[in-house]
Design a protein around this motif. Structure first.
Motif, PDB file in Angstrom:
ATOM      1  N   VAL A 100      22.881  12.928  34.259  1.00 28.23           N
ATOM      2  CA  VAL A 100      23.897  13.900  34.819  1.00 28.23           C
ATOM      3  C   VAL A 100      24.040  13.846  36.312  1.00 28.23           C
ATOM      4  O   VAL A 100      24.972  13.768  36.955  1.00 28.23           O
ATOM      5  CB  VAL A 100      23.575  15.374  34.121  1.00 28.23           C
ATOM      6  CG1 VAL A 100      24.880  16.242  34.788  1.00 28.23           C
ATOM      7  CG2 VAL A 100      23.867  15.146  32.696  1.00 28.23           C
ATOM      8  N   GLU A 101      22.922  14.177  36.882  1.00 29.20           N
ATOM      9  CA  GLU A 101      22.921  14.282  38.393  1.00 29.20           C
ATOM     10  C   GLU A 101      23.456  12.975  39.202  1.00 29.20           C
ATOM     11  O   GLU A 101      24.150  13.093  40.242  1.00 29.20           O
ATOM     12  CB  GLU A 101      21.465  14.566  38.825  1.00 29.20           C
ATOM     13  CG  GLU A 101      21.587  15.109  40.365  1.00 29.20           C
ATOM     14  CD  GLU A 101      20.167  15.531  40.888  1.00 29.20           C
ATOM     15  OE1 GLU A 101      20.121  16.844  40.865  1.00 29.20           O
ATOM     16  OE2 GLU A 101      19.149  15.037  40.864  1.00 29.20           O
ATOM     17  N   ALA A 102      23.057  11.740  38.494  1.00 25.63           N
ATOM     18  CA  ALA A 102      23.616  10.638  39.021  1.00 25.63           C
ATOM     19  C   ALA A 102      24.993  10.177  38.566  1.00 25.63           C
ATOM     20  O   ALA A 102      25.365   8.985  39.020  1.00 25.63           O
ATOM     21  CB  ALA A 102      22.486   9.483  38.859  1.00 25.63           C
ATOM     22  N   GLN A 103      25.489  10.897  37.913  1.00 27.74           N
ATOM     23  CA  GLN A 103      26.959  10.803  37.299  1.00 27.74           C
ATOM     24  C   GLN A 103      27.198   9.304  36.344  1.00 27.74           C
ATOM     25  O   GLN A 103      27.849   8.948  36.552  1.00 27.74           O
ATOM     26  CB  GLN A 103      28.023  10.720  38.464  1.00 27.74           C
ATOM     27  CG  GLN A 103      28.067  12.305  39.124  1.00 27.74           C
ATOM     28  CD  GLN A 103      29.057  12.277  40.378  1.00 27.74           C
ATOM     29  OE1 GLN A 103      29.513  11.170  40.745  1.00 27.74           O
ATOM     30  NE2 GLN A 103      29.344  13.186  40.552  1.00 27.74           N
ATOM     31  N   THR A 104      25.900   9.134  35.770  1.00 26.44           N
ATOM     32  CA  THR A 104      25.907   8.118  34.955  1.00 26.44           C
ATOM     33  C   THR A 104      25.824   8.500  33.603  1.00 26.44           C
ATOM     34  O   THR A 104      25.890   7.767  32.607  1.00 26.44           O
ATOM     35  CB  THR A 104      24.635   7.177  35.245  1.00 26.44           C
ATOM     36  OG1 THR A 104      23.473   7.812  35.134  1.00 26.44           O
ATOM     37  CG2 THR A 104      24.792   6.666  36.730  1.00 26.44           C
ATOM     38  N   PHE A 105      25.746   9.735  33.222  1.00 25.88           N
ATOM     39  CA  PHE A 105      25.896  10.246  31.876  1.00 25.88           C
ATOM     40  C   PHE A 105      27.092   9.968  31.019  1.00 25.88           C
ATOM     41  O   PHE A 105      28.189  10.411  31.590  1.00 25.88           O
ATOM     42  CB  PHE A 105      25.782  11.930  31.986  1.00 25.88           C
ATOM     43  CG  PHE A 105      25.297  12.578  30.672  1.00 25.88           C
ATOM     44  CD1 PHE A 105      24.190  12.537  30.182  1.00 25.88           C
ATOM     45  CD2 PHE A 105      26.174  13.031  29.850  1.00 25.88           C
ATOM     46  CE1 PHE A 105      23.961  13.277  28.939  1.00 25.88           C
ATOM     47  CE2 PHE A 105      25.865  13.533  28.682  1.00 25.88           C
ATOM     48  CZ  PHE A 105      24.738  13.881  28.111  1.00 25.88           C
ATOM     49  N   TYR A 125      24.377  21.013  31.498  1.00 26.62           N
ATOM     50  CA  TYR A 125      25.522  21.622  30.675  1.00 26.62           C
ATOM     51  C   TYR A 125      26.622  22.300  32.005  1.00 26.62           C
ATOM     52  O   TYR A 125      27.785  22.046  31.701  1.00 26.62           O
ATOM     53  CB  TYR A 125      24.876  22.963  30.150  1.00 26.62           C
ATOM     54  CG  TYR A 125      26.070  23.793  29.425  1.00 26.62           C
ATOM     55  CD1 TYR A 125      26.655  23.175  28.143  1.00 26.62           C
ATOM     56  CD2 TYR A 125      26.681  25.054  29.834  1.00 26.62           C
ATOM     57  CE1 TYR A 125      27.735  23.924  27.441  1.00 26.62           C
ATOM     58  CE2 TYR A 125      27.678  25.588  29.162  1.00 26.62           C
ATOM     59  CZ  TYR A 125      28.203  24.963  27.779  1.00 26.62           C
ATOM     60  OH  TYR A 125      29.102  25.775  27.109  1.00 26.62           O
ATOM     61  N   LYS A 126      26.238  22.916  33.103  1.00 23.50           N
ATOM     62  CA  LYS A 126      27.138  23.317  33.944  1.00 23.50           C
ATOM     63  C   LYS A 126      27.573  22.282  34.882  1.00 23.50           C
ATOM     64  O   LYS A 126      28.935  22.218  35.088  1.00 23.50           O
ATOM     65  CB  LYS A 126      26.401  24.424  34.865  1.00 23.50           C
ATOM     66  CG  LYS A 126      26.151  25.794  34.137  1.00 23.50           C
ATOM     67  CD  LYS A 126      25.268  26.780  35.004  1.00 23.50           C
ATOM     68  CE  LYS A 126      24.963  27.907  34.186  1.00 23.50           C
ATOM     69  NZ  LYS A 126      24.392  28.962  34.992  1.00 23.50           N
ATOM     70  N   SER A 127      26.799  21.287  35.036  1.00 26.17           N
ATOM     71  CA  SER A 127      27.395  19.969  35.679  1.00 26.17           C
ATOM     72  C   SER A 127      28.493  19.126  35.202  1.00 26.17           C
ATOM     73  O   SER A 127      29.189  18.527  35.569  1.00 26.17           O
ATOM     74  CB  SER A 127      26.217  19.167  36.218  1.00 26.17           C
ATOM     75  OG  SER A 127      25.381  20.113  37.260  1.00 26.17           O
TER      76      SER A 127
END
Length: 366
Positions: A100-105, A125-127
């Protein structure tokens, strides 16, 4: 009984067995959401907290994990990942859904795995924002847990939720009760002593001494310092996580300093802590941070109250020993009788199938 009748009977018995094993249950997650899930969960996508899931659900819980956010384990704690995959190579075969943090989810990847539940950290969940609706529209239940907040309440709730998902309710209650007892006993000692709150600074030492990295306000290590009655110097400057300027740190004049690190820190001059890290290396890296410009004037440096702590032992039900290490470092006379690092290793002996070796707490050599 003819063959057709026997086949129908076998199919009916199979259906009956599955319906007995899997039961629709409403889970109240840490956000107060009511989520209907077939329990025990048979196909799980795990967003975070892999060690917690295994400690609470037992190793067999990973037989039901069909997807994982691999970077939150392999990239963030590489030696820990190797420790587990050397023991259980099949972990490498679990499909990766991205981070999620790396926007690869990948929502598409999650949906393709057809899980009957996805377990996410609160911050994940929030991100994900509006992408959450794509999962709910695909009829995938989302259960949210949270060890990042570092609050007793959310640690206990998260542990019991994982116990529900994995069918290990009794084990989860035992682990939660042990955590609760350790924290409450620690807090009670501090309360009864009624000592002056030490000015405390915590920094994730992943960038080395040359560049200030994250400190914490209301969550993670910052929440631990506050819970233990410390004066977290980051509070006026950082709400959740972010950097303080060198001038702000100096002006706050901390009496106790913690530098956290992981196995990744072995590269360059970052703080190195965790699985496979030699204690002399950890102490050497810690010493490097004390050489920052003008730090020699701070009480923490003068009194050699600079400590290293394993970043991988935060945001987890395994973290009670690290809370107690911080407490012992802040109030050394109150906790002479405890050995937090040994307590951390003892948790593995009791609840996990691997035996870590390395350095998980450290202090500037006197």
């Amino acid at each position: 009984m003819n063959r057709s009748t026997m086949l129908l009977l076998m199919l009916w018995m199979s259906f009956f067995t599955e319906s007995v094993q899997a039961k629709m249950t409403v889970i109240n997650d840490v956000l107060g959401r009511k989520v209907e899930v077939d329990l025990p969960a048979q196909k799980v996508v795990l967003g975070f907290y892999a060690e917690d899931y295994m400690a609470i659900g037992t190793e067999t819980a990973f037989d039901k994990v069909v997807g994982i956010s691999r970077d939150t384990w392999k990239t963030w704690r590489p030696a820990n990942w190797s420790l587990y995959t050397n023991y259980r190579p099949s972990l490498k075969d679990i499909p990766d859904v991205g981070e999620v943090e790396a926007q690869t989810f990948s929502i598409e990847k999650v949906i393709s795995l057809k899980p009957n539940v996805i377990l996410l950290a609160d911050w994940q969940y929030k991100s994900l924002g509006t992408d959450i609706s794509r999962l709910t529209n695909a009829n995938i239940p989302i259960v949210v847990v949270d060890y990042n907040a570092q609050t007793l309440d959310r640690h206990i709730k998260s542990t019991k939720i994982i116990g529900q998902l994995t069918g290990q309710n009794e084990r989860a209650r035992k682990i939660a009760d042990e955590y609760k007892l350790a924290i409450e006993n620690t807090l009670q000692r501090i309360k009864e002593a009624n000592l002056v709150k030490p000015r405390t600074y915590v920094e994730y030492g992943n960038k080395g001494p040359g560049k200030f990295s994250f400190t914490y306000g209301k969550n993670m290590w910052g929440a631990v310092v506050t819970m233990l009655g410390g004066n977290n110097i980051a509070t006026p400057f950082v709400e959740w996580w972010g950097t303080m300027s060198p001038e702000q740190v100096l002006a706050s004049n901390p009496e106790v300093i913690f530098l956290s690190g992981t196995e990744s820190g072995v590269k360059g001059d970052a703080m190195a802590m965790g699985q496979g890290i030699d204690r002399k290396l950890a102490e050497s890296r810690l010493k490097g941070f004390t050489k920052r410009a003008s730090w020699e004037q701070m009480p923490a440096i003068k009194n050699q109250r600079v400590y290293g702590i394993y970043h991988g032992a935060a945001r987890t039900i395994l973290g009670a020993p690290m809370v107690r290490f911080i407490a012992k470092s802040m109030y050394p006379n109150l906790f002479e009788d405890i050995n937090p690092e040994q307590e951390y290793l003892d948790f593995y002996k009791q609840y996990l199938p691997v035996t870590p070796t390395g350095t998980f707490t450290a202090q500037v050599a006197k």
